[in-house]
Design a protein around this motif. Sequence first.
Motif, PDB file in Angstrom:
ATOM      1  N   VAL A  89       0.853  -1.194   0.000  1.00  0.00           N
ATOM      2  CA  VAL A  89       0.000   0.000   0.000  1.00  0.00           C
ATOM      3  C   VAL A  89       0.888   1.243   0.000  1.00  0.00           C
ATOM      4  CG1 VAL A  89      -1.481   1.371   1.534  1.00  0.00           C
ATOM      5  CG2 VAL A  89      -2.057  -1.010   1.040  1.00  0.00           C
ATOM      6  N   ASP A  90       0.583   2.223  -0.871  1.00  0.00           N
ATOM      7  CA  ASP A  90       1.410   3.425  -0.917  1.00  0.00           C
ATOM      8  C   ASP A  90       0.707   4.681  -0.383  1.00  0.00           C
ATOM      9  OD1 ASP A  90      -0.289   3.872  -3.070  1.00  0.00           O
ATOM     10  OD2 ASP A  90       1.260   3.533  -4.581  1.00  0.00           O
ATOM     11  N   MET A  91      -0.493   4.497   0.173  1.00  0.00           N
ATOM     12  CA  MET A  91      -1.177   5.582   0.887  1.00  0.00           C
ATOM     13  C   MET A  91      -2.235   4.972   1.795  1.00  0.00           C
ATOM     14  SD  MET A  91      -1.648   8.767   1.654  1.00  0.00           S
ATOM     15  CE  MET A  91      -0.892   9.818   0.400  1.00  0.00           C
ATOM     16  N   ILE A  92      -2.328   5.487   3.001  1.00  0.00           N
ATOM     17  CA  ILE A  92      -3.371   5.087   3.941  1.00  0.00           C
ATOM     18  C   ILE A  92      -4.219   6.316   4.251  1.00  0.00           C
ATOM     19  CG2 ILE A  92      -3.908   4.123   6.216  1.00  0.00           C
ATOM     20  CD1 ILE A  92      -1.045   2.941   6.223  1.00  0.00           C
ATOM     21  N   ILE A  93      -5.530   6.198   4.042  1.00  0.00           N
ATOM     22  CA  ILE A  93      -6.469   7.266   4.382  1.00  0.00           C
ATOM     23  C   ILE A  93      -7.445   6.715   5.410  1.00  0.00           C
ATOM     24  CG2 ILE A  93      -8.253   8.834   3.539  1.00  0.00           C
ATOM     25  CD1 ILE A  93      -6.978   8.651   0.757  1.00  0.00           C
ATOM     26  N   VAL A  94      -7.472   7.312   6.588  1.00  0.00           N
ATOM     27  CA  VAL A  94      -8.431   6.910   7.615  1.00  0.00           C
ATOM     28  C   VAL A  94      -9.423   8.041   7.833  1.00  0.00           C
ATOM     29  CG1 VAL A  94      -8.786   6.287  10.021  1.00  0.00           C
ATOM     30  CG2 VAL A  94      -6.835   5.348   8.772  1.00  0.00           C
ATOM     31  N   ALA A  95     -10.699   7.751   7.608  1.00  0.00           N
ATOM     32  CA  ALA A  95     -11.773   8.708   7.850  1.00  0.00           C
ATOM     33  C   ALA A  95     -12.314   8.489   9.255  1.00  0.00           C
ATOM     34  CB  ALA A  95     -12.880   8.538   6.813  1.00  0.00           C
ATOM     35  N   THR A  96     -12.119   9.466  10.128  1.00  0.00           N
ATOM     36  CA  THR A  96     -12.618   9.364  11.502  1.00  0.00           C
ATOM     37  C   THR A  96     -12.663  10.746  12.130  1.00  0.00           C
ATOM     38  OG1 THR A  96     -12.325   8.264  13.642  1.00  0.00           O
ATOM     39  CG2 THR A  96     -10.325   9.024  12.535  1.00  0.00           C
ATOM     40  N   HIS A  97     -13.551  10.920  13.090  1.00  0.00           N
ATOM     41  CA  HIS A  97     -13.514  12.137  13.917  1.00  0.00           C
ATOM     42  C   HIS A  97     -13.371  11.765  15.392  1.00  0.00           C
ATOM     43  CE1 HIS A  97     -17.747  11.958  15.437  1.00  0.00           C
ATOM     44  NE2 HIS A  97     -17.957  11.339  14.305  1.00  0.00           N
ATOM     45  N   THR A  98     -13.036  10.483  15.628  1.00  0.00           N
ATOM     46  CA  THR A  98     -12.770  10.028  16.997  1.00  0.00           C
ATOM     47  C   THR A  98     -11.422   9.310  17.037  1.00  0.00           C
ATOM     48  OG1 THR A  98     -14.012   7.988  16.566  1.00  0.00           O
ATOM     49  CG2 THR A  98     -15.219   9.814  17.618  1.00  0.00           C
ATOM     50  N   PRO A  99     -10.335   9.998  16.672  1.00  0.00           N
ATOM     51  CA  PRO A  99      -9.022   9.347  16.688  1.00  0.00           C
ATOM     52  C   PRO A  99      -8.575   9.044  18.108  1.00  0.00           C
ATOM     53  CG  PRO A  99      -8.764  11.699  16.386  1.00  0.00           C
ATOM     54  CD  PRO A  99     -10.242  11.426  16.313  1.00  0.00           C
ATOM     55  N   ASP A 100      -7.669   8.090  18.247  1.00  0.00           N
ATOM     56  CA  ASP A 100      -7.123   7.762  19.567  1.00  0.00           C
ATOM     57  C   ASP A 100      -6.476   8.989  20.207  1.00  0.00           C
ATOM     58  OD1 ASP A 100      -7.461   5.454  17.969  1.00  0.00           O
ATOM     59  OD2 ASP A 100      -5.963   4.336  19.084  1.00  0.00           O
ATOM     60  N   PHE A 101      -5.770   9.752  19.379  1.00  0.00           N
ATOM     61  CA  PHE A 101      -5.039  10.943  19.821  1.00  0.00           C
ATOM     62  C   PHE A 101      -5.260  12.073  18.818  1.00  0.00           C
ATOM     63  CE2 PHE A 101      -2.470   7.068  20.414  1.00  0.00           C
ATOM     64  CZ  PHE A 101      -2.440   6.978  21.794  1.00  0.00           C
ATOM     65  N   PRO A 102      -5.111  13.341  19.257  1.00  0.00           N
ATOM     66  CA  PRO A 102      -5.091  14.418  18.262  1.00  0.00           C
ATOM     67  C   PRO A 102      -3.996  14.165  17.220  1.00  0.00           C
ATOM     68  CG  PRO A 102      -5.363  15.348  20.450  1.00  0.00           C
ATOM     69  CD  PRO A 102      -5.067  13.876  20.635  1.00  0.00           C
ATOM     70  N   PHE A 103      -2.859  13.686  17.669  1.00  0.00           N
ATOM     71  CA  PHE A 103      -1.806  13.146  16.810  1.00  0.00           C
ATOM     72  C   PHE A 103      -0.884  12.326  17.685  1.00  0.00           C
ATOM     73  CE2 PHE A 103      -0.406  17.362  18.186  1.00  0.00           C
ATOM     74  CZ  PHE A 103       0.890  17.142  18.640  1.00  0.00           C
ATOM     75  N   PRO A 104      -0.252  11.258  17.152  1.00  0.00           N
ATOM     76  CA  PRO A 104      -0.263  10.840  15.749  1.00  0.00           C
ATOM     77  C   PRO A 104      -1.621  10.343  15.291  1.00  0.00           C
ATOM     78  CG  PRO A 104       0.703   9.132  17.112  1.00  0.00           C
ATOM     79  CD  PRO A 104       0.504  10.314  18.006  1.00  0.00           C
ATOM     80  N   GLY A 105      -1.840  10.378  13.981  1.00  0.00           N
ATOM     81  CA  GLY A 105      -3.108   9.972  13.416  1.00  0.00           C
ATOM     82  C   GLY A 105      -3.313   8.470  13.459  1.00  0.00           C
ATOM     83  N   VAL A 106      -4.562   8.065  13.307  1.00  0.00           N
ATOM     84  CA  VAL A 106      -4.894   6.641  13.263  1.00  0.00           C
ATOM     85  C   VAL A 106      -4.203   5.986  12.070  1.00  0.00           C
ATOM     86  CG1 VAL A 106      -6.772   4.976  13.013  1.00  0.00           C
ATOM     87  CG2 VAL A 106      -7.099   7.024  14.415  1.00  0.00           C
ATOM     88  N   SER A 107      -4.073   6.721  10.971  1.00  0.00           N
ATOM     89  CA  SER A 107      -3.410   6.175   9.783  1.00  0.00           C
ATOM     90  C   SER A 107      -1.962   5.810  10.077  1.00  0.00           C
ATOM     91  CB  SER A 107      -3.483   7.184   8.638  1.00  0.00           C
ATOM     92  OG  SER A 107      -2.951   8.443   9.027  1.00  0.00           O
ATOM     93  N   ALA A 108      -1.273   6.630  10.865  1.00  0.00           N
ATOM     94  CA  ALA A 108       0.110   6.321  11.227  1.00  0.00           C
ATOM     95  C   ALA A 108       0.174   5.106  12.148  1.00  0.00           C
ATOM     96  CB  ALA A 108       0.756   7.530  11.898  1.00  0.00           C
ATOM     97  N   LEU A 109      -0.800   4.981  13.031  1.00  0.00           N
ATOM     98  CA  LEU A 109      -0.846   3.820  13.919  1.00  0.00           C
ATOM     99  C   LEU A 109      -1.070   2.539  13.108  1.00  0.00           C
ATOM    100  CD1 LEU A 109      -3.022   5.278  16.838  1.00  0.00           C
ATOM    101  CD2 LEU A 109      -0.525   5.122  16.706  1.00  0.00           C
ATOM    102  N   LEU A 110      -1.886   2.635  12.057  1.00  0.00           N
ATOM    103  CA  LEU A 110      -2.108   1.475  11.194  1.00  0.00           C
ATOM    104  C   LEU A 110      -0.830   1.105  10.439  1.00  0.00           C
ATOM    105  CD1 LEU A 110      -5.608   1.815   9.475  1.00  0.00           C
ATOM    106  CD2 LEU A 110      -4.888   0.178  11.203  1.00  0.00           C
ATOM    107  N   GLN A 111      -0.102   2.117   9.959  1.00  0.00           N
ATOM    108  CA  GLN A 111       1.153   1.841   9.271  1.00  0.00           C
ATOM    109  C   GLN A 111       2.095   1.046  10.167  1.00  0.00           C
ATOM    110  OE1 GLN A 111       4.356   3.324  10.120  1.00  0.00           O
ATOM    111  NE2 GLN A 111       5.316   2.055   8.530  1.00  0.00           N
TER     112      GLN A 111
END
Length: 334
Positions: free
Chosen positions: A75-97
């Motif tokens: 996969v060369d891009m991860i897009i996560v659509a959410t308004h309830t992330p675990d943290f303001p940052f890092p993003g959920v997409s980074a956690l998935l990576q």
Amino acid sequence: MPAHAKITAIGSYTPERKLTNADLEQMIDTTDEWIVQRTGIRERRIAAADQYTSDLCTSAVERLIETSGKSVDDVDMIIVATHTPDFPFPGVSALLQAKFGIRSTGAVDLNATCAGFSYGVHMAGGLIASGLHSKILVVGADTMSKITDYTDRTTCILFGDGAGAVLVERDEEQPSFLAAHMGTDGKGGIHVYRTGLSNTMNGVPLVDTKCFIQNGREVYKWAVGTVTEGIRTITAKAGISTDDIDWLVPHSANMRIIESICEKTGIPVEKTLHSLVTCGNTSAASIPLALDFGVQEGKVKKGDLVLLYGFGGGLVHAGLLLRWGIDKPRMNPA
């Protein structure tokens, strides 16, 4: 011209715990009959105390891999659509990576609330059609239970938790992205919001509870009118009629909204897919959940015309017409 991209795999996940209407009767002044009559919802899935949006996303991607046999290593891009992330940052997409050890990928979180999955898939299709990317993981997920006020009977009856994931890949021979339409009414943001660093919007003081706030009547009127017009716009762009649509997959906000949209567009309710009866309103997860349920049940077949339409806080909306390109998964997840 259709974008040279298509969805090639899908998977979803909902937590084990169920919150039924009978359970809510013990918590607030409500009844099963009242809830079903006004929303169509009978139960919701609720994340555990130590289970967050990234956990739901991880399980949905694992199901995608399990049912499709595909890998996410390239996969060369991860897009996560959410308004309830675990943290303001890092993003959920980074956690998935990190979770899947994907070596070389971009990662971005997208907040378009209940329209987030439609936006994410639309953007993935564009990135692939442009030639910038070739394989994109799009996940829609929210843990609404963590921002719901369970003393407010007008909102707590609605929401549940879940996640759904798809792979979008380049396909020169059978592109499936046929037409899209989206729009925004930022002045209507006052009708559905959650406070953050600010507790005023356009000079108007907000209810500062850090929980989800909604004016259901106003959102209902906006959603029915906006989605109805949006569906007409998409069918005109694609040169088809609503009779040609095999499946409408609207955001599963409320069964009464879906019924009104169907009445105004002439699309039979029987040709809609929704996840609200057993999952409640799962925000960005509601469309991929409904779509995956339809695939698993053998309703959605390769070649079907499928219209996704998300709408929600912002106020934002996004519709996407696809020619479905996946055969039924090789196995049903447990």
